[in-house]
Design a protein around this motif. Structure first.
Motif, PDB file in Angstrom:
ATOM      1  N   LEU A  98       0.775  -1.341   0.014  1.00  0.00           N
ATOM      2  CA  LEU A  98      -0.114  -0.136  -0.096  1.00  0.00           C
ATOM      3  C   LEU A  98       0.802   1.145  -0.143  1.00  0.00           C
ATOM      4  N   SER A  99       1.761   1.026   0.571  1.00  0.00           N
ATOM      5  CA  SER A  99       2.747   2.499   0.704  1.00  0.00           C
ATOM      6  C   SER A  99       3.421   2.790  -0.534  1.00  0.00           C
ATOM      7  N   ILE A 100       3.784   1.566  -1.385  1.00  0.00           N
ATOM      8  CA  ILE A 100       4.376   1.828  -2.437  1.00  0.00           C
ATOM      9  C   ILE A 100       3.321   2.250  -3.702  1.00  0.00           C
ATOM     10  N   ALA A 101       2.177   1.867  -3.626  1.00  0.00           N
ATOM     11  CA  ALA A 101       0.891   2.150  -4.332  1.00  0.00           C
ATOM     12  C   ALA A 101       0.806   3.610  -3.966  1.00  0.00           C
ATOM     13  N   GLU A 102       0.641   4.261  -2.857  1.00  0.00           N
ATOM     14  CA  GLU A 102       0.291   5.592  -2.419  1.00  0.00           C
ATOM     15  C   GLU A 102       1.428   6.611  -3.066  1.00  0.00           C
ATOM     16  N   SER A 103       2.816   6.153  -3.011  1.00  0.00           N
ATOM     17  CA  SER A 103       3.742   6.914  -3.434  1.00  0.00           C
ATOM     18  C   SER A 103       3.698   7.162  -5.098  1.00  0.00           C
ATOM     19  N   LEU A 104       3.433   6.058  -5.568  1.00  0.00           N
ATOM     20  CA  LEU A 104       3.231   5.798  -6.965  1.00  0.00           C
ATOM     21  C   LEU A 104       2.284   6.960  -7.557  1.00  0.00           C
ATOM     22  N   ILE A 105       1.092   6.953  -6.809  1.00  0.00           N
ATOM     23  CA  ILE A 105       0.100   7.837  -7.213  1.00  0.00           C
ATOM     24  C   ILE A 105       0.270   9.109  -6.701  1.00  0.00           C
ATOM     25  N   LYS A 106       0.977   9.526  -5.618  1.00  0.00           N
ATOM     26  CA  LYS A 106       1.234  10.730  -5.392  1.00  0.00           C
ATOM     27  C   LYS A 106       2.363  11.384  -6.266  1.00  0.00           C
ATOM     28  N   ARG A 107       3.275  10.634  -6.922  1.00  0.00           N
ATOM     29  CA  ARG A 107       4.070  11.140  -7.832  1.00  0.00           C
ATOM     30  C   ARG A 107       3.375  11.512  -9.226  1.00  0.00           C
ATOM     31  N   LEU A 108       2.430  10.508  -9.445  1.00  0.00           N
ATOM     32  CA  LEU A 108       1.722  10.465 -10.822  1.00  0.00           C
ATOM     33  C   LEU A 108       1.092  12.067 -10.449  1.00  0.00           C
ATOM     34  N   ASP A 109       0.317  12.188  -9.519  1.00  0.00           N
ATOM     35  CA  ASP A 109      -0.609  13.362  -9.216  1.00  0.00           C
ATOM     36  C   ASP A 109       0.141  14.629  -9.445  1.00  0.00           C
ATOM     37  N   SER A 110       1.481  14.849  -9.289  1.00  0.00           N
ATOM     38  CA  SER A 110       2.226  16.014  -9.391  1.00  0.00           C
ATOM     39  C   SER A 110       2.977  16.154 -10.536  1.00  0.00           C
ATOM     40  N   LEU A 111       2.901  15.023 -11.526  1.00  0.00           N
ATOM     41  CA  LEU A 111       3.788  15.235 -12.793  1.00  0.00           C
ATOM     42  C   LEU A 111       3.591  16.394 -13.540  1.00  0.00           C
ATOM     43  N   ASP A 112       2.429  16.450 -13.845  1.00  0.00           N
ATOM     44  CA  ASP A 112       2.125  17.838 -14.775  1.00  0.00           C
ATOM     45  C   ASP A 112       2.718  19.041 -14.357  1.00  0.00           C
ATOM     46  N   GLU A 113       2.651  19.178 -13.039  1.00  0.00           N
ATOM     47  CA  GLU A 113       3.048  20.494 -12.489  1.00  0.00           C
ATOM     48  C   GLU A 113       4.745  20.417 -12.533  1.00  0.00           C
ATOM     49  N   LEU A 114       5.296  19.504 -12.346  1.00  0.00           N
ATOM     50  CA  LEU A 114       6.650  19.232 -12.779  1.00  0.00           C
ATOM     51  C   LEU A 114       7.261  19.690 -13.832  1.00  0.00           C
ATOM     52  N   GLN A 115       6.608  18.992 -14.871  1.00  0.00           N
ATOM     53  CA  GLN A 115       6.673  19.240 -16.428  1.00  0.00           C
ATOM     54  C   GLN A 115       6.380  20.728 -16.885  1.00  0.00           C
ATOM     55  N   LEU A 116       5.408  21.253 -16.125  1.00  0.00           N
ATOM     56  CA  LEU A 116       5.174  22.586 -16.475  1.00  0.00           C
ATOM     57  C   LEU A 116       6.321  23.488 -16.010  1.00  0.00           C
ATOM     58  N   LEU A 117       6.722  23.330 -14.961  1.00  0.00           N
ATOM     59  CA  LEU A 117       8.040  24.313 -14.299  1.00  0.00           C
ATOM     60  C   LEU A 117       9.078  23.852 -15.180  1.00  0.00           C
ATOM     61  N   GLN A 118       9.444  22.552 -15.738  1.00  0.00           N
ATOM     62  CA  GLN A 118      10.712  22.490 -16.487  1.00  0.00           C
ATOM     63  C   GLN A 118      10.416  23.052 -17.882  1.00  0.00           C
ATOM     64  N   ASN A 119       9.193  23.097 -18.488  1.00  0.00           N
ATOM     65  CA  ASN A 119       8.820  23.947 -19.765  1.00  0.00           C
ATOM     66  C   ASN A 119       9.028  25.394 -19.583  1.00  0.00           C
ATOM     67  N   HIS A 120       8.949  26.020 -18.453  1.00  0.00           N
ATOM     68  CA  HIS A 120       9.033  27.328 -18.327  1.00  0.00           C
ATOM     69  C   HIS A 120      10.415  27.666 -18.211  1.00  0.00           C
ATOM     70  N   ILE A 121      11.125  26.833 -17.481  1.00  0.00           N
ATOM     71  CA  ILE A 121      12.751  26.840 -17.285  1.00  0.00           C
ATOM     72  C   ILE A 121      13.330  26.817 -18.818  1.00  0.00           C
ATOM     73  N   ASP A 122      12.816  25.954 -19.538  1.00  0.00           N
ATOM     74  CA  ASP A 122      13.445  25.912 -21.174  1.00  0.00           C
ATOM     75  C   ASP A 122      13.152  26.869 -21.988  1.00  0.00           C
ATOM     76  N   THR A 123      11.830  27.463 -21.559  1.00  0.00           N
ATOM     77  CA  THR A 123      11.377  28.379 -22.434  1.00  0.00           C
ATOM     78  C   THR A 123      11.816  29.747 -22.117  1.00  0.00           C
ATOM     79  N   LYS A 124      12.881  29.812 -20.825  1.00  0.00           N
ATOM     80  CA  LYS A 124      13.141  31.248 -20.170  1.00  0.00           C
ATOM     81  C   LYS A 124      11.777  32.155 -19.809  1.00  0.00           C
ATOM     82  N   LYS A 125      10.829  31.570 -19.309  1.00  0.00           N
ATOM     83  CA  LYS A 125       9.870  32.384 -18.772  1.00  0.00           C
ATOM     84  C   LYS A 125       9.394  32.432 -17.277  1.00  0.00           C
ATOM     85  N   ILE A 126      10.663  31.795 -16.471  1.00  0.00           N
ATOM     86  CA  ILE A 126      10.659  32.072 -15.100  1.00  0.00           C
ATOM     87  C   ILE A 126      10.263  33.427 -14.410  1.00  0.00           C
TER      88      ILE A 126
END
Length: 355
Positions: A81-109
């Protein structure tokens, strides 16, 4: 939201086990899709096998890598259960992490992340990542969550994070160096391909039928939708405005059948997979400070503005509320595009060809 995910519900079932050699093919496929989204495609040899439902050496290896990167206990051959919870936790914030990386790459910070910024979507993502890093107290997360307001609380959280990195900051802006440090820290919990083939890149491709949709009464995650679903989204926004509520998006288009925050197992012909569905919570009341999640939406008696909004959805001949499904999915709204399997298949193939 993540704790309502059907993947986690499996572990509340008596005698349920998900381990190497499991004969529960659907549950293994669900696990493999999650691992793929988290960046472990190469480890799974995804191009050759995809989500084949075989919990063998490759899946065990991917799980073991995830366990090690997230400081969990296990040998990769059993999902606790603890592994399953961690998998979903990381999945749930993946879009946000990708967005921040995109703004770094496109120099929009510099142009986006500062106190008083009008870019609610980006600030909501930043707040989610700060909470993930352990700064929920500074954000007053229990009260405001990710409200998209870069005010005093977000400034305090940024300042505290900077201090932990031995950087002096009053927190009133996110510098490029701090943004890079955040991504470096958080991406260490994912597989090597966590930022590959992102939705952000997909919607930037003009040949793709998918679009990013924004409107006055939508908050939360970015809505990625098929162009043919945009008129329906505009009507949903109008119903929300009419009833003075905010629709907090938890999921829209997904590349696979995995739907973050889903409270039922996604259908094989899920409308999420063609950009014709949203999952949401509802915010209402003074300054939209009250929240109605899946449990709230499942109640017989809803707060008046929410009940009226749901009724508007029901009255719209082209829309469906998941609370009316035989297997209730109270956070879901779609346009029943999959009522015509052939039409759905053609749309799915069109989108897949553009991926």
């Amino acid at each position: 939201m993540c704790c309502n995910n059907d993947f986690l519900k499996l572990f509340n079932t008596a005698n349920f086990e998900l381990k190497k050699g499991s004969t529960d093919k659907k549950s293994v496929q669900l696990l493999q899709n999650i691992l793929f989204e988290l960046g472990y495609g190469k480890t799974l040899n995804w191009e050759k096998y995809g989500a084949d439902g075989d919990y063998g050496k490759l899946t065990s290896k991917a799980v073991l890598l995830f366990i090690g990167q997230n400081n969990l206990a296990g040998d990769g051959e059993t999902i606790t259960l603890s592994i399953a919870e961690s998998l979903i936790k990381r999945l749930d914030s993946l879009d946000e992490l990708q967005l921040l990386q995109n703004h770094i790459d496109t120099k929009k910070i510099k142009e986006i992340y500062y106190k008083g910024s009008p870019n609610k979507e980006a600030i909501q993502s930043l707040q989610t990542l700060l909470n993930e890093l352990g700064y929920g107290k500074e954000l007053k997360w229990d009260v405001f969550k990710n409200d998209g307001d870069y005010g005093n609380c977000t400034s305090v959280a940024i300042s505290a994070y900077a201090k932990s990195e031995s950087i002096t900051s009053n927190g009133e802006k996110l510098t490029i160096s701090l943004a890079k440090l955040m991504v470096k820290k958080l991406s260490s919990y994912y597989g090597k391909d966590w930022n590959k083939d992102t939705i952000i890149a997909l919607i930037s491709d003009n040949s793709n039928p998918l679009n990013e949709f924004k409107a006055s009464h939508f908050v939360g995650k970015t809505i990625t939708a098929d162009k043919d679903f945009i008129p329906a989204l505009n009507r949903i926004n109008a119903y929300a405005e009419k009833n003075d509520i905010k629709i907090h998006i938890t999921s829209s288009f997904r590349k696979t059948a995995i739907v973050r925050g889903a409270i039922v197992t996604p259908a094989k012909m899920s409308n999420h997979m063609i950009g014709h569905a949203i999952d949401m919570n509802i915010r209402y009341g003074d300054n939209y400070s009250k929240w109605c999640n899946s449990n709230c939406l499942a109640q017989s008696y809803l707060p008046e503005p929410i009940a009226n909004f749901i009724q508007d959805i029901r009255n719209d001949e082209q829309l469906r509320w998941g609370g009316d499904f035989r297997k209730r999915d109270t956070v879901h709204i779609d346009d029943h595009y999959n009522k015509d399997p052939e039409k759905w298949r053609l749309k799915y193939e069109q989108i897949q060809a553009a991926l």
